[in-house]
Design a protein around this motif. Structure first.
Motif, PDB file in Angstrom:
ATOM      1  N   ALA A  17       4.720  16.640  -5.536  1.00  0.00           N
ATOM      2  CA  ALA A  17       3.965  15.705  -6.365  1.00  0.00           C
ATOM      3  C   ALA A  17       4.732  14.397  -6.530  1.00  0.00           C
ATOM      4  O   ALA A  17       4.165  13.305  -6.428  1.00  0.00           O
ATOM      5  CB  ALA A  17       3.682  16.333  -7.730  1.00  0.00           C
ATOM      6  N   VAL A  18       6.039  14.499  -6.764  1.00  0.00           N
ATOM      7  CA  VAL A  18       6.861  13.295  -6.904  1.00  0.00           C
ATOM      8  C   VAL A  18       6.875  12.501  -5.597  1.00  0.00           C
ATOM      9  O   VAL A  18       6.790  11.266  -5.605  1.00  0.00           O
ATOM     10  CB  VAL A  18       8.295  13.665  -7.340  1.00  0.00           C
ATOM     11  CG1 VAL A  18       9.234  12.473  -7.193  1.00  0.00           C
ATOM     12  CG2 VAL A  18       8.297  14.166  -8.781  1.00  0.00           C
ATOM     13  N   GLN A  19       6.944  13.193  -4.472  1.00  0.00           N
ATOM     14  CA  GLN A  19       6.950  12.494  -3.187  1.00  0.00           C
ATOM     15  C   GLN A  19       5.629  11.763  -2.953  1.00  0.00           C
ATOM     16  O   GLN A  19       5.604  10.635  -2.462  1.00  0.00           O
ATOM     17  CB  GLN A  19       7.215  13.485  -2.047  1.00  0.00           C
ATOM     18  CG  GLN A  19       7.380  12.814  -0.688  1.00  0.00           C
ATOM     19  CD  GLN A  19       8.470  11.748  -0.690  1.00  0.00           C
ATOM     20  OE1 GLN A  19       9.585  11.985  -1.148  1.00  0.00           O
ATOM     21  NE2 GLN A  19       8.149  10.551  -0.224  1.00  0.00           N
ATOM     22  N   HIS A  20       4.521  12.400  -3.302  1.00  0.00           N
ATOM     23  CA  HIS A  20       3.222  11.735  -3.170  1.00  0.00           C
ATOM     24  C   HIS A  20       3.144  10.509  -4.081  1.00  0.00           C
ATOM     25  O   HIS A  20       2.620   9.456  -3.694  1.00  0.00           O
ATOM     26  CB  HIS A  20       2.089  12.701  -3.510  1.00  0.00           C
ATOM     27  CG  HIS A  20       1.771  13.676  -2.424  1.00  0.00           C
ATOM     28  ND1 HIS A  20       1.494  13.292  -1.125  1.00  0.00           N
ATOM     29  CD2 HIS A  20       1.670  15.029  -2.437  1.00  0.00           C
ATOM     30  CE1 HIS A  20       1.233  14.368  -0.395  1.00  0.00           C
ATOM     31  NE2 HIS A  20       1.356  15.422  -1.162  1.00  0.00           N
ATOM     32  N   ALA A  21       3.657  10.656  -5.296  1.00  0.00           N
ATOM     33  CA  ALA A  21       3.655   9.523  -6.225  1.00  0.00           C
ATOM     34  C   ALA A  21       4.490   8.380  -5.671  1.00  0.00           C
ATOM     35  O   ALA A  21       4.077   7.216  -5.686  1.00  0.00           O
ATOM     36  CB  ALA A  21       4.186   9.967  -7.588  1.00  0.00           C
TER      37      ALA A  21
END
Length: 202
Positions: A17-21
């Motif tokens: 999720a952090v990488q997508h953000a």
């Protein structure tokens, strides 16, 4: 810290999720910089996972949530982070400018203005059911409580909410089923609010 709820595939989900953000932030402002401050105690108590340094010099705080439920069209707004210790949830105290909520299995990234979303939610809090989620960290097990809030309600009540479709690619992890980001931004109100239970990660 950006988090989902069961602690083994959970941390992987939170990391994705952090990488997508991060990817969305850098695509939105190609000359910007993103700093991961999840482990920085100066920002943990502020509910900020990433700092988004814009070319203008402005810095925005970003909170990230990852949700792995395949059918849910609901947000989980954390109201109590640790019921046993009676600590407030990140949704209530976060100083972030944006909440980036990633539906991993569904392949969507939603961008919510944090303050406006909180101000919209608080007078309506009793309208939404609460869900208890349990996290096991070693020998410690604790309870998190959050409100389960319809995506449609938020999109209709809070200006500026965005939905970013995640591009599906061959060979993506089965659990997530998606990787990468499409450049187009779609208002959340354009998404169908499918029926779905509150089970999942937020």
């Amino acid at each position: 810290m950006a988090r989902s709820f069961s602690m083994r595939g959970v941390q992987g989900a939170a990391d994705r999720a952090v990488q997508h953000a991060r990817t969305w932030l850098l695509q939105t402002e190609p000359d910007s910089r993103v700093h991961d401050v999840q482990a920085d105690p100066r920002f943990q108590h502020r509910g900020v996972d990433l700092l988004w340094e814009l070319p203008s010099g402005e810095v925005r705080g970003i909170e990230v949530k990852g949700d792995r439920n395949a059918t849910r069209r609901r947000y989980f707004f954390e109201l109590v982070s640790n019921l046993e210790k009676d600590t407030p949830g990140c949704f209530l105290y976060s100083g972030a400018d944006l909440l980036v909520y990633v539906f991993l299995s569904q392949g969507e990234l939603h961008v919510l203005p944090m303050r406006a979303t909180r101000e919209w939610f608080l007078p309506r809090a009793k309208e939404y059911p609460l869900k208890h989620a349990f996290t096991q960290t070693g020998a410690i097990r604790y309870t998190t409580v959050g409100a389960v809030v319809s995506v449609r309600d938020v999109s209709e009540g809070v200006p500026g909410v965005l939905r970013v479709p995640l591009k599906r690619t061959a060979g993506a992890a089965k659990e997530e089923g998606v990787a990468g980001l499409e450049a187009s931004l779609v208002p959340v109100s354009a998404a169908k609010d499918e029926a779905g239970g509150p089970d999942g990660l937020g």
